[in-house]
Design a protein around this motif. Structure first.
Motif, short mmCIF file in Angstrom:
data_model
loop_
_atom_site.label_atom_id
_atom_site.label_comp_id
_atom_site.label_asym_id
_atom_site.label_seq_id
_atom_site.Cartn_x
_atom_site.Cartn_y
_atom_site.Cartn_z
N GLY A 18 1.00 -0.34 -10.51
CA GLY A 18 0.98 0.58 -9.37
C GLY A 18 -0.34 0.48 -8.63
N ILE A 19 -1.01 1.60 -8.44
CA ILE A 19 -2.30 1.61 -7.75
C ILE A 19 -3.37 2.01 -8.76
CG2 ILE A 19 -3.63 2.57 -5.83
CD1 ILE A 19 -1.03 3.12 -4.39
N PRO A 20 -4.11 1.02 -9.28
CA PRO A 20 -5.11 1.31 -10.32
C PRO A 20 -6.15 2.33 -9.85
CG PRO A 20 -4.76 -1.06 -10.07
CD PRO A 20 -4.05 -0.40 -8.93
N GLY A 21 -6.43 3.27 -10.72
CA GLY A 21 -7.41 4.30 -10.40
C GLY A 21 -6.82 5.53 -9.76
N PHE A 257 -1.44 -7.14 8.30
CA PHE A 257 -1.39 -8.38 7.52
C PHE A 257 -2.78 -9.00 7.39
CE2 PHE A 257 -1.19 -13.02 7.39
CZ PHE A 257 -0.47 -13.21 6.22
N LEU A 258 -3.50 -9.09 8.52
CA LEU A 258 -4.83 -9.70 8.50
C LEU A 258 -5.81 -8.86 7.67
CD1 LEU A 258 -5.07 -10.88 12.22
CD2 LEU A 258 -4.92 -12.34 10.19
N PHE A 259 -5.74 -7.53 7.78
CA PHE A 259 -6.60 -6.68 6.97
C PHE A 259 -6.34 -6.91 5.49
CE2 PHE A 259 -7.77 -3.75 10.51
CZ PHE A 259 -9.11 -3.61 10.18
N SER A 260 -5.05 -6.94 5.12
CA SER A 260 -4.69 -7.14 3.73
C SER A 260 -5.15 -8.49 3.22
CB SER A 260 -3.17 -7.01 3.56
OG SER A 260 -2.77 -7.37 2.26
N HIS A 261 -4.91 -9.53 4.01
CA HIS A 261 -5.26 -10.89 3.58
C HIS A 261 -6.77 -11.06 3.48
CE1 HIS A 261 -4.45 -15.11 2.90
NE2 HIS A 261 -5.42 -15.42 3.75
N MET A 262 -7.51 -10.53 4.45
CA MET A 262 -8.97 -10.68 4.44
C MET A 262 -9.59 -9.92 3.27
SD MET A 262 -9.79 -12.79 6.79
CE MET A 262 -8.23 -13.62 6.43
N THR A 263 -9.10 -8.70 3.00
CA THR A 263 -9.66 -7.94 1.88
C THR A 263 -9.33 -8.61 0.56
OG1 THR A 263 -7.70 -6.51 1.85
CG2 THR A 263 -9.61 -5.72 3.07
N HIS A 264 -8.16 -9.25 0.46
CA HIS A 264 -7.77 -9.93 -0.77
C HIS A 264 -8.64 -11.15 -1.01
CE1 HIS A 264 -4.97 -10.60 -4.07
NE2 HIS A 264 -5.05 -11.89 -3.78
N ARG A 265 -8.96 -11.88 0.07
CA ARG A 265 -9.71 -13.12 -0.05
C ARG A 265 -11.22 -12.89 -0.13
NH1 ARG A 265 -7.09 -17.74 -1.63
NH2 ARG A 265 -4.93 -17.53 -0.96
N PHE A 266 -11.73 -11.99 0.71
CA PHE A 266 -13.17 -11.89 0.87
C PHE A 266 -13.74 -10.51 0.57
CE2 PHE A 266 -11.36 -14.82 4.11
CZ PHE A 266 -11.81 -16.02 3.54
N GLN A 268 -14.45 -8.69 -2.12
CA GLN A 268 -14.71 -8.45 -3.54
C GLN A 268 -15.34 -7.08 -3.79
OE1 GLN A 268 -15.35 -11.33 -2.01
NE2 GLN A 268 -14.00 -12.76 -3.09
N GLY A 269 -16.06 -6.55 -2.79
CA GLY A 269 -16.70 -5.26 -2.97
C GLY A 269 -15.79 -4.08 -2.73
N ILE A 270 -14.58 -4.34 -2.23
CA ILE A 270 -13.63 -3.27 -1.95
C ILE A 270 -12.92 -2.87 -3.23
CG2 ILE A 270 -11.55 -2.65 -0.66
CD1 ILE A 270 -12.43 -4.56 1.52
N THR A 271 -12.81 -1.57 -3.46
CA THR A 271 -12.15 -1.10 -4.68
C THR A 271 -10.68 -1.50 -4.68
OG1 THR A 271 -11.76 1.03 -3.61
CG2 THR A 271 -13.71 0.85 -4.99
N PRO A 272 -10.10 -1.78 -5.87
CA PRO A 272 -8.72 -2.26 -5.94
C PRO A 272 -7.70 -1.35 -5.27
CG PRO A 272 -9.81 -2.54 -8.05
CD PRO A 272 -10.75 -1.76 -7.19
N HIS A 273 -7.86 -0.02 -5.42
CA HIS A 273 -6.84 0.86 -4.85
C HIS A 273 -6.84 0.82 -3.32
CE1 HIS A 273 -10.33 3.69 -5.11
NE2 HIS A 273 -9.85 4.12 -3.96
N VAL A 274 -8.01 0.60 -2.71
CA VAL A 274 -8.06 0.47 -1.25
C VAL A 274 -7.34 -0.79 -0.81
CG1 VAL A 274 -9.58 0.14 0.74
CG2 VAL A 274 -10.19 1.80 -1.03
N HIS A 275 -7.60 -1.90 -1.51
CA HIS A 275 -6.93 -3.15 -1.16
C HIS A 275 -5.42 -3.04 -1.31
CE1 HIS A 275 -5.43 -7.20 -1.23
NE2 HIS A 275 -5.06 -7.05 -2.48
N ILE A 276 -4.96 -2.42 -2.39
CA ILE A 276 -3.52 -2.34 -2.64
C ILE A 276 -2.83 -1.43 -1.62
CG2 ILE A 276 -1.78 -1.56 -4.31
CD1 ILE A 276 -3.73 -2.54 -6.50
#
Length: 312
Positions: A18-21, A257-266, A268-276
């Motif tokens: 699900g959404i960790p955290g 889509f671009l926000f999701s892809h960029m946060t996934h690729r670059f 690393q400092g973004i918390t997992p729940h924000v990315h998901i």
């Protein structure tokens, strides 16, 4: 709440966390998820029903709108029901085959969605830059062929993704920190080398995005040039109005889509729940907003929706 009782090492399943955290807030998070999904389904099915019933809407623009509705329904349905099962019932298990199937359909749907947006841009280009030949250039048969090419592209480009995942070894860790089986999220839990997976995903994303956005930019560049050559302000306004809905739909589709892809690729400092959460917005926001945008901007569609609504 029912718990899906699986061991982490069960070789036949993966476990979507699900959404960790934010596990304690899953029930609350499910409210905007389910609301957006229901609104999107309702809006897109209304578009399909009205265009299908009304022969005056059997035109290239509305046929493309139906294709967009179908891809939106397919993409959101490929992930939201499973996400709601996680949020509501803690049913986190998914078979390996089910996970690979979900990977294929959500990525193919995203690529098909982009192909439809490119075809819509071409439709607007012909309508404004060569209106006298519009009916002969963009026949329903030609639109069908363009959509078929987009579908074949999606299948051929995305089919290797589940195949690449199936060849990877999965050791003790079967937990996928996501609400759905996104390709790289699944690859990361493997104990093998995922360099090929990363490279292939990056290449097809860049190639498809670069090609599609270039074609869209070219279409709108030619449209702007044609509009600037028009002497009448009324003609300017009419031409731009025909493009407004498509531009809004492109923004709601490509930006998440671009926000999701960029946060996934670059990111690393973004918390997992924000990315998901950002990743899920791509499958929730466009399907919900697209039929609303076209319903507001297209008088012909709006009038027919009103006509059929009043009959009920």
């Amino acid at each position: 709440m029912a718990v899906f009782n699986l061991t982490p090492s069960d070789p036949s399943t993966f476990i979507l966390t699900g959404i960790p955290g934010l596990e304690a807030a899953h029930v609350w998070i499910s409210i905007p998820f389910s609301t957006s999904y229901i609104i999107g389904l309702l809006g897109n099915f209304i578009v399909l029903f009205v265009v299908g019933k009304e022969e005056t809407l059997h035109k290239p623009m509305y046929l493309l709108l139906c294709m967009l509705a179908l891809t939106d329904i397919g993409m959101s349905t490929s992930i939201v029901p499973k996400a709601l099962c996680i949020f509501w019932f803690n049913l986190k298990g998914i078979t390996v085959g089910g996970c690979l199937t979900q990977t294929f359909f959500l990525h193919a749907g995203a690529m098909m969605n982009s192909a439809v947006l490119v075809t819509m841009a071409y439709d607007r280009y012909v309508a404004i830059c060569d209106p006298l030949r519009y009916a002969t250039i963009l026949t329903n048969a030609r639109i069908s062929k363009l959509v078929l090419v987009g579908l074949l592209r999606a299948v051929l480009f995305v089919l290797p993704l589940p195949l690449l995942l199936s060849r990877l070894p999965y050791c003790g860790n079967r937990f996928i920190p996501h609400t759905y089986c996104e390709h790289i999220a699944v690859a990361k839990i493997s104990c093998g080398d995922i360099a090929v997976n990363r490279t292939y995903t990056l290449v097809i994303t860049l190639v498809v995005l670069a090609l599609d956005l270039t074609l869209i930019a070219l279409s709108y560049g030619l449209i702007i040039r044609a509009v600037l050559r028009m002497s009448s302000k009324e003609a300017h306004q009419k031409a731009l109005n025909t493009c407004t809905a498509h531009i809004c739909v492109m923004l709601t589709s490509y930006i998440p889509f671009l926000f999701s892809h960029m946060t996934h690729r670059f990111g690393q400092g973004i918390t997992p729940h924000v990315h998901i959460i950002l990743a899920n917005l791509y499958f929730l926001i466009p399907p919900m907003l697209n039929p609303i945008i076209y319903g507001v901007k297209s008088k012909e569609l709006r009038d027919n929706v009103g006509k059929y609504t009043c009959r009920m």
